[in-house]
Each structure stands twice: as structure tokens, then as C-alpha cells.
Design an enzyme around this catalytic site. Structure first.
Site, short mmCIF file in Angstrom:
data_model
loop_
_atom_site.label_atom_id
_atom_site.label_comp_id
_atom_site.label_asym_id
_atom_site.label_seq_id
_atom_site.Cartn_x
_atom_site.Cartn_y
_atom_site.Cartn_z
CB CYS A 2 31.69 41.35 37.10
SG CYS A 2 31.69 39.95 35.52
CB THR B 99 33.68 42.30 33.31
OG1 THR B 99 33.14 41.18 33.05
CG2 THR B 99 33.81 43.07 32.25
CG HIS C 251 39.42 41.80 32.05
ND1 HIS C 251 40.39 41.03 31.40
CD2 HIS C 251 38.48 40.77 32.70
CE1 HIS C 251 40.24 39.84 31.53
NE2 HIS C 251 38.93 39.76 32.31
CG HIS D 93 27.08 43.64 34.74
ND1 HIS D 93 28.54 43.85 34.38
CD2 HIS D 93 26.80 42.31 34.72
CE1 HIS D 93 28.68 42.51 34.38
NE2 HIS D 93 28.04 41.62 34.64
CB CYS E 165 16.87 41.50 16.44
SG CYS E 165 17.52 40.66 17.99
CB CYS F 148 19.76 41.10 21.80
SG CYS F 148 19.39 42.99 20.85
CB ILE G 258 30.02 32.06 37.33
CG1 ILE G 258 29.99 33.65 37.11
CG2 ILE G 258 29.23 31.16 36.43
CD1 ILE G 258 30.04 34.07 35.93
NE ARG H 151 38.02 32.63 43.83
CZ ARG H 151 38.18 33.48 42.82
NH1 ARG H 151 38.61 33.14 41.75
NH2 ARG H 151 37.84 34.76 43.09
CG LEU I 11 29.63 30.90 31.62
CD1 LEU I 11 28.70 30.39 32.34
CD2 LEU I 11 30.81 31.45 32.74
#
Lengths: 375, 375, 375, 375
Positions: free
Chosen positions: A72, A74, A77, A97, A130, A141, A209, A234, A296
Site C-alpha cells: 500500500c 502507506t 511512508h 493490511h 459505538c 468507528c 486505487i 500508469r 480520497l
């Protein structure tokens, strides 16, 4: 090629994970106590491929043997250990993830999945109690956490998740596609939230994405889809995924180009998936009056925003998108995949988990779509 | 074939309608004072092909030379002079409201179109001032009337309409497609109102509007589209227009068949376009709980309706559709036609206006899609 | 008091405007050829009260004798001749667009209103033919102009408007309320767009539109309404209009205060009506995750915007509001006024047109709600 | 009076239920093994007040000591043992699903509530795993069951529910109001689904849910609310709950009366809560074109429905309502109750559980709102 690989990997995986044809609830198959994983061992740049303990299970947890996991944005980073990573992560940590695999063991309170089930996982952990969870917004959440960021992740041979986070995959879904269900879900959620049926759609930023969004927007009935990026590799992928036109925004004026493609009105829908201030500016400027714009892509910091011209005078509708609906988006995604949505071209590279340095180098260079790692 | 014919007809039409290359506002081109038309001369069955005066224009009216007009299901009621026709029509009357053509003359207060413009017409006349017109619902105007029903219509060489009812067609649209913009608009409005993006859609009743709906739903992003009818000729057309599956409801249990095609849940969207009590029953029964059902087909009388099982316990959303939004639906329709929507197979027959008896016989037999008449 | 004044003014007005009990279409009542008006005579600060010609009418125009007109925030920009005013206005110009009055004369093509009708006016001129006008969005017309900015306005004894811009007022509406229908319409549009039924609502910025929004949000079913401003005079007005709590944002942390009032989640709806960067920041920060935020207040320039925290991670829905729907908002506004919406306290001052210097001084000081001028 | 009673009942209840000030998770307080309940002992009319075992708990279940329970219209069907009851119920069964009380014991897997918590219960049992549960529609769960119909209910000293069905009440909510949260939730769901903000609303059928809907529609911002019924006692209650006008439909033409109250257009929203064919007819006939109609009242059988005039030509939006959203509706209901929604007048009678024969006689006579029974 990707599909052949997927088929093989899945077959191999099926042999490895579940011993003796074991399937269903019952005694956990014998497993090594340790596993290989990509780990951030301590604050600072880099990752290591190391042996760590297989995570223990709580009563409502499942252990999944990972068949494929994808890198990802992420992770870059985290790899580089930038300000965001330093402020959020608490090493040591197994990262990432996005994955799919087969259930290898389940806690005693689990009966919704069984050992051997082929699954992907929702990466957002949620409390279920919650205000947000109780009103159909578990993805935001109040106590939400993300695996691979706040808890150990899936760049490993095994990953632990609550049973409530697992999504059963159709057996026909190749692992490379199963592994990217999380980012594909981002795209599906963004496209469904923007309502693209019969509308012209510009996708600003054709990272993985954005590429998924090009394909999803087409499949979901967009009148026309335009891909905008600075990266010709791309943009070529975007065309392969069904973009009606692509615009290289460092070579031409993207706002003018997209307006020309839309009778001068601009696209009715813009999906901002670059996170770059220049992309964000172009996204807002090209948007049709009265149009819908999804945000996004996450910009590196605050952005100079012309709220008057970009939003107020236009009566724009700006929609933040974070994660994906649990599991409304997943059901929609499965329906689309079963009925012709093809995002296979998004996955351009695969490596073994141990080859992660090469993979990150490819990612940093940008001549790639999604990169899948196989543990 | 239809396209070749359309091209020819348009060329021929262009020659005939506008004399001397006249185009734009100004002195009306010389026209005969009389024209041929299909007329209901007096209460009772049948129609006659007769010479009638060309209608005079009010200040905001336009005269359109008709290039093609299509037979609507309503015409069969009018032809046969059933209870509805007897209660609504005030003969003598030129019938029909679906057409396209070229502007032949304009009233002095008209500047939005010019002589020579290629146009279709919205068949619902609206006042522009009532609560409904002022809140974006002109199609259900408090004083709404329909051309060919409440005023003289378009089965004629010329038809008169307010300028506010004209829609400029792209020159690339064949007359056969221009002529069916009104029913195609019904289908577009129904599909957009039902929100089909990523959803399974059943179309109950594959008459011309249902056939259009099959094509529109596919183009607008339905996950899957199923056509249901008793007429195998029309089911074959539905397949040609993109239906993923068709069900012959007199030969098999349509509800069971469609549930089988949708994992047992039933389709998320059902478009009821048959108007038959049995079709209506099937439509409601097959609908998924929480689903959306459009009612468009007009049943011959009250229908025994199981509101509890069909709507309440299901939490269904039932959406009446009448006409099409003026001109939101027309813009959407144009956008879809420009970007790949192909409804050419819906038009299966054409005849000259004088051959109307043959055309009505074909329609009564049912081995047809849409039938176009050329004045 | 305001009401007594309004009653008197209306009675007086009725006597003055229509001579000889004239009512309905027909010969225009005799009128002076000149009138007094507030005029920007040339580029530069200030306005003058001067005699100018009564505007001539086109065929679809109406002349309205102004009974009351109100000062808009825009006027301060025009008065001071700031950068925006200098770039947009082309003097000489009669300013302002908020008014009500009685129809004094109509063009030959007008039949929807008659001389003597009591009317307010939509200040946005629209073409009626562009994509936006044809899709129910005339308020963002592609060729939209604003009276008092792009054409002569209503700070005058008479104002000219297209008949299509007039809105018939119930006779029971006091002129002070009739005069503020345009900004009240902004508030109604914002509140309806935000869907406040059963939701907690924070109004950031309690100028006249914000004050209207407080009253409208309460009437439209908000669970609770909070007013935020730095001006204690206006916060007191907000309380009088039904705010459940008010927060003085220069004296306390508005974000924390509003979160305390909403169980810690923040309000489900925020209406940003200040246009101040600090107000915009507070508005976004206090918004509940998954909430809806209307942007209406126009900031003086670009704003540093934390798109990630404010919109993306929150999955916020940000809705630009410009003008009001023509005439959906007007019908809603009339329905609310007939059924208990009371915005009389918003109007705090009235002056004669000639006293405009005093009025602008009061406005600049800020100890006021809406200021009405009577020609 | 009702409030005083509620306070007393709660205090008394608090003494009885939780022994020794016990609160929180831990050993269950000593309880009798048997309890009194209203039981349908075998197929056939009538109910008996009998001693039955306290239900045992599963790991995720809770036992609630009932403080108040209310009679639902369903109970009359069950009492009389009509065709629906005979086809659905499997006696012996403790009936009813509307209640509130305090948690008396919890299973070992429960941690979201604790002994002593003041709770109401969602009466629809849901699986949490089906398509509907996973897409925010647990109230129409594929495997949904209803307590008091499919499993033992709450007309008893104790009722067993899954912890997932409990809703913590604010301590300030009187038991009589807590007991009617389920039907009040129906009304809140219906009103929110119909979007009443600024709209005229007719409530057809002023039984307990209709009466709640009158109050909720007013609180949720309806422009005006009209109550329609044949029962003058209930119309008087509707007025007390805020109806702007009421219409006795056996004495006057309800359709004409409501049209007169709405400028001739009919109400924008109609909530059909009678379930009577005549009420359903009136509801559809009075509805404004383009309006929204909620169907909630369950007719005894199929209804002759004029789909053309009632739905299609009107472009009506018909919304089935079944139960209430879990727990989106509950959060909305709590917010409204905290901010001024007052439905206390809906509860008109209370009896002890043993007095059930008297209570059912009152209900059958119809001179009542909601009747509460206290075990």
C-alpha cells in the site's frame, strides 16, 4: 500470466495451510510457532525480513495463512519513516493490511468461518458498539484501528484478525485480486458514493486505487471515464482498464483538456485520488457546477483551497472517502467482480516477501501498478 | 438496414422540408395548407388517413415537419376505442406523440430553435407556472396535457408544438432513434430513478420501453439485467440488447427463475413495464427485501395487491414513473446515446404512414419491437 | 413594532403605488419618468442618493415599485469598493437585489403577474435554456447574472425584473419579511440541503443569513441548534430566534464547547455562514464524523484547509450553497412562513433610502441584524 | 399522573430487581426459578396468566426484569387466534415484545451491558451475518424472528434477549415511555424515511404508532400534521400530540378535507398507519403528485389497488416500513426524546399483568391509546 500464477499459488497454498484435508471447526492444525514477516523493528527507516512468533488467538480471532499481500502507499511512508509514521506507529510491528489467504485456525467463539475458508480481510478494526458502528458507519468507528499500523499486519506467513473482519472470497477469485480487495473496496466505495451512472467521471491520480476506480466507474455505468496523471506508465494502465481518454497533466492543461472532453461543462463527477495539491486544484477546477467530487487521496499537509470558486459558487458536493463500508461495499464489490469487473491489469508485479527491497524500489520508481508479495 | 434507411430518409427529409436552403428565423418557407395525417374522425374504432389543415402557430409555437414517428401502445387503445380512449379523447384528433423531424416554421416569439433544426419533442405539454413546474416536476404539471391525446399529434406531415417542448437532436442520431426519444426517455427516467449501478435488475415486460430499459440498465451499470416476458420474439430482442438472461414467464416460474439467478435474494431492482396483473405480481414477489421497484406499465384496472408481503414486510421502495424529467432525463439520454447506448434493435419495422393498417396488425400480433411510420 | 411598521408601510404603499385602484393587466399607471435610487456613479468608494431614469421594460419585464429593500453584506464590499467590487461592477449602477414591492407595470408578453401584485424577486437572472436551467439548477445558470451587481438593482423607487423572477407574496407577509426573502431563501436552501430533521445543528456565523438559518433549522426539525459568533449582539438575536445554546467564539473554544453540547461527537450538521477562516476551521473541526457541512459564507481568499482531517478521515459531506433553488426553495420558504417560521427578529433596523449613510455606519459597527431601507 | 406512576414503578422495580445494590457483571442475583407470565398455552383463543420457568441464558443472552410492557395490536390477533396467529405461532408461548426493565443477569460472553442497567429491547432478532445484516438492514434479516411471536416474549416478570438486542435507556426516561420504544421506533423510522422537514404530513390511522408519528413528525419539522381516523377518542389524542388538524373520516370526506388543508395539492407526505383498505385508499388518493407515502399499517388481506392513479401517474414514492433500523433509529429516537419529543399522552392506561382481561377489553373497545401492563 497473473492468473496462471494465482492458480498455482492457490493450489500450493491449499496444500500447505490445511494439513490432512482438515476443514471446519476443531483442533487447530499443527503449525510452526514462528513465521517470517516484514517487520519495523524500531523507530527509523527501513524494514527487516525476520522470524517472529505466530500471533496467539483470542476467542473471537482467526489466524489466516497469507497467500498474497499487496504493498500500500502507506508502506512507503512507513518504510521511509516520515513524520506521519513516526507519530503513529509503535514498533516493533509487522506491517501491511492488504491480503488474502486461508483460515488456518479459529478461536473458540468463532463459527462464521471455518479452517480452510478462502478469505480477504477488512483492515479497519471496529468496536461494534459505538455510535458510528451502530449507525452503519463501522468504517469510521470511534475506536477504529488499522491492522499493520496499530496492530501487527499481514506481510507475514500468518495474520491474526477478528472473525468479524473476514470476508469469504469466491473460490474463483485469484489471490492477486483477493489481496487487493481492500484498495479495490476504496474505489468501489468512492464510485458508489459519487453515483456515476450515466455521468462523465474524471479520475485524478492513477495510482492503484485510481486505476481500480477507472475500471469500477466504467463497470458501474459512467458515461465516460477520464484518467489524469503525470505518470505515462500508469496512464497506459488506465487506458487498458477502460479509460475513454487519459490526460498527462505535466504535459498539458488537465482542466482545459477535460473540459474539452465534456462539452465545456467539466465532468459531473471527479474522483480525487492523487493527494497532490496540484491534483486537488485541478480536480476542483475541472468539476462541473453542481457536480460531485470525492476526496480520497491524502495530501501531505494543509492545502490552499479556494472554497468560494471550488465549492460555494459551484454548489459542489464534496464527499470524503475513508476505507469502505463494512460490508455493504464488500457485497457490491463481489457482485461487480462476479459480473465482469476486471481489475487484473492493476496488479503489475509480484515478488516473494523476502524480495521486499526490490519491490519497494520498483514502487518508488513508479513504473508499476499494484505490487503483490507472496509470503 | 435501419441505419441506411434512416440516413436516406433524413437526406430526403432535408430536401423536402426546408426549401431553398432556408435556415434560421425569418419568413416561413412556403408550405401546403393541407397535409396528410392519421385521424380519429369521430368516437368509435379505427383511424383514417386523411387530408387535414396544417395547424396554425401561436407566438411561442413551432411547426415541425415529421421525419419519423412511432406507434405507442396507447395508439392501440385509441385505435380500438376502449373505455379509456372513449373517456379521454375528443375527436376529431390527429393522434400520436412520438416523433422527430425538422423545424419548418416558428412563431414570432421563438428564438431557441430555428427553421431547419433537427428535433424531437417532449410530448407532455406543461404550464411552466404551477407548483410542479416550479419545483422541477414539469412532467407532472398540474395542467399537463399530452399531444396526440389532448391536442393534435404527430402522425402527420407536420406537428405543432410549443418551442419549450422541443429538444435539439445531434445530427448523428438516426430518425428511427430520434422518433423513439419519448419512450426511450421513459426507460432512462425509470432506470435513473431506480439507481441500478452495481445492482441486479429485472425488467418485467419487454415491450418497446422494457427493451429500451434493458439496454439502458446495462449501459447505466447494472450488475446483471434479466428480461421477463411471455413473448419469445421480444425475449430474443432483449437478449440482443444485452440481457444477461431472459425468462419466458408462461413457460417457467419467473419468480423462482430470477431468484435462482440472484443467489436466492431476488433482484435489487425490478422495473415493472408490462402492466399485466400477473407481471405486477411476479415483479413484487421476485423483488429483494429492501429493494427498489419501478411501476411504469399501466394495468387495465385495479390490481389485487398484497401490500403486506410485497411492500411492507420487504421495506420495498416503489417508484411510480410517468413520462420523463424535462429536460434532465433528455440530457442524460443524450449523454448515454453519445457514449455507447445502442437501442437500434428496438426498432424492428417501418411503414409509410398510409400503411398504418398493416402496422397496427403487426403490433396486435406482437412479433415486433417498435414500429416506425414515415409520413 | 416591526410588524406595526410593516402594516403601516404596506397600507401606505398600497395607496401610493397603484393609482386609481388600478389592478390587472392593461395601460400602465402614470409614473414619473425619474426616480430616486442609491447609485454607484463611478469606480471608487461610496454611493450617492440620486435621481435616475425609471428603467424601460422589455416585453417579458416587470416594473416593481419597491416597498422595502434590505442591505446585503455584498453592499459593504460595493460601498468600500474592494478588489472584488472593482473587478466585477461596471458603474454607473443602482445597487442591491433584496426587495419586495408591488408590480407597477408589465411588458406586453407578461401574463403571470398583474399590476398591483405584491411580490418579492429572485435576484439571480437565468437564461432558462442552458444545461443547468434545464436540469433544475437555474440558480447556477451558465449565463447567470445578479441584479444590483450585473444590472441595475432595487435600492430605488422602482426596479425592473423579468416576470420569470417574480414571486407572489401572501398579502399577510410584512414588507420587512418580504424584503429579506432572498437571504432567507439562502438559509432555507442551506438547511434543506443539509437535512436537519432530528439532527444537532451548529450555525457558525450569526449574520443575517446565519440568524435566519437558526430559525429555519429549528422550524425544520433540528434536534438542537447552536449559534456561534464573536458578536454578542448577534448571539442574543440567535437566542431570540430559538438557538438552544450560543457560543462566543472569541471568549471560549467553540469546537470544545459544541462537542460538549453533543455528547462529544460534534454536531451532525454544521452550517458555515461566517466566511472567516477561523470560523471555517472551527466549523470543520467540530463536525461529527460522517456529518454534513454546508459552506455558504464566502471567505476573502483561499483558506488553508486540512482536507485529510476535516473531510477525508471524517467521511464528511461538504455542500456548497449559492443562492437558492428557483423556485423549489421559494415554495418551501412560503410553506414554512405560513406554518410558524418567524424571522421577524432578524430585522433590527429600518431607515429611509436617503438615510443610507447612517445605515451603512450601523452595519459596519455590527450591532444589528438585517437593516431595511424604505424608498 | 403517568409520570408519577412511572417514577414509583421504577423505584419499586429498582428495589425488587437487583438485590443488595448489586450492579455490574458478576454472580447473578438470586432469583426465583419461576415467574408469572401471559401465556398462550395451546392453539386457540385467549391467554392465561400462569407460572412458567424463568428462561435459561445462553452465553450472549441477558435476562431483563420487566418494569413495564405494552400491548401491541398484534396481541389482539394472538388473543383472538386469527388465521395469521394460527399460521405463525407455535404454543406454548409467552407473548409480546414491547418492554423496558433492568438487566437482572447476563451470560458469560456479555460485556456490553451490566446487571442493573436500565434497558429497552429491539424485538427483532437478527443473525448478524446475512446479506441484510451486513448491509445495514438487520431489521429485515434473512433469518429474522420476533420475540413474543417466534420465541418467548416480555409479558412476564423476566424476558431473555441477546445482549445485541438491548438498548440502554437514559435514566430519565419513564418506564411507560421505555416500554413503547419499539412502536415509537416504528414511527421514528417511518417519519425519517419519509423526510418530513418543511412538508405537510397526513397520518392516516391514529392508533398508538400513528399517534407517535403525529408527535414525531411535528418534532422532526413537518410544516403541518393532519390526523385522520374514525375514532374521536384517538383524534383528540392526536390533537393533544400536536396535530394541526384532525379529520374524522367516517363523518367527512377525508381526501377532500386534507386537500382543502393543503391548497388543493394534497399533503407532500402521507403515513398510512391504519391498515384498513378504506384508509389505504384515502391515503393514496390524498397524496400530492410527486409525494411520498409510507405503508406501515398491515391490511388483513390483499387490497384492490389502483396502481395507475395512485402511484404511476402521480410519480409517487411508496416506502414500506417494517420495524426500525438497528440501531440508527434508536439513536435518532433518543436524540429526539432528549430534545423535546413528548409522547407521554400516547400511553393512556396501565394495568397489572394479572388484569390483562380488562386491558384487552379496553383495547377492543378502542377508547385508548397505548396500554401498559406492569408485571
Amino acid at each position: 500470466m497473473a492468473e496462471a500464477w494465482d492458480r498455482d499459488a492457490r493450489r500450493a497454498g491449499a496444500r500447505t495451510i490445511v494439513t490432512g484435508g482438515h476443514r471446519g471447526k476443531g483442533p487447530t492444525p499443527s503449525m510452526a510457532e514462528n513465521m517470517f514477516a516484514l517487520v519495523k523493528p524500531a523507530p527509523g527507516p527501513g524494514l527487516v525480513h525476520a522470524e517472529v512468533p505466530v500471533p496467539p488467538l483470542g476467542p473471537r480471532d482467526c489466524l489466516v495463512r497469507v497467500e498474497a499481500a499487496s504493498i500500500c502507499g502507506t508502506d512507503l511512508h512507513i518504510y521511509r519513516w516520515d513524520a506521519w509514521a513516526a507519530s503513529r506507529l509503535r514498533p516493533p510491528l509487522v506491517v501491511e493490511h492488504e491480503f488474502c489467504g486461508r483460515v488456518a485456525a479459529v478461536g473458540p467463539g468463532v463459527d462464521e468461518v471455518a479452517v480452510g475458508d478462502y478469505v480477504a480481510g477488512e483492515g479497519h478494526l471496529f468496536c461494534g458498539r459505538c455510535y458510528f458502528c451502530q449507525t452503519g458507519q463501522a468504517h469510521i468507528c470511534a475506536r477504529g484501528r488499522i491492522i499493520g499500523v496499530d496492530t501487527d499486519g499481514c506481510f507475514a506467513q500468518f495474520v491474526r484478525l477478528p472473525a468479524a473482519n473476514l470476508w469469504k472470497l469466491d473460490e474463483g477469485v485469484p489471490p492477486a485480486i483477493g489481496a487487493i480487495h481492500d484498495p479495490l473496496g476504496n474505489a468501489v466505495h468512492a464510485v458508489m458514493r459519487a453515483r456515476v451512472s450515466g455521468a462523465s467521471v474524471a479520475v485524478v491520480g492513477c495510482g492503484p486505487i485510481g486505476l481500480c476506480a477507472v475500471a469500477v466507474a466504467r463497470r458501474a455505468g459512467a458515461a465516460a471515464v477520464f484518467g489524469i496523471d503525470v505518470n505515462p506508465y500508469r496512464l497506459a494502465l488506465a487506458q487498458g482498464l477502460g479509460a475513454d481518454a487519459v490526460v498527462r497533466s505535466d504535459a498539458e492543461d488537465a482542466v482545459a483538456a477535460v473540459r474539452d472532453l465534456t462539452d465545456g461543462w467539466g465532468p459531473e463527477v471527479v474522483l480525487e485520488m492523487s493527494g497532490h495539491p496540484a491534483g486537488i486544484r485541478a480536480a476542483f477546477e475541472m468539476l462541473r457546477k453542481g457536480g460531485r467530487l470525492v476526496l480520497l487521496g491524502i495530501p501531505p499537509g494543509p492545502v490552499e483551497t479556494d472554497l468560494s470558486s471550488w465549492i460555494i459558487f459551484k454548489e459542489a458536493r464534496v464527499l470524503g472517502v475513508n476505507g469502505r463500508r463494512i460490508f455493504a461495499t464488500w457485497h457490491r464489490m463481489a457482485e461487480l467482480l462476479r459480473t465482469g469487473l476486471d481489475v487484473a491489469p492493476v496488479v503489475t508485479h509480484r515478488f516473494s516477501l523476502a524480495e521486499y527491497e526490490t519491490a519497494f524500489a520498483v514502487l518508488a520508481e513508479g513504473r508499476c501498478g499494484k505490487i503483490v508479495l507472496v509470503p
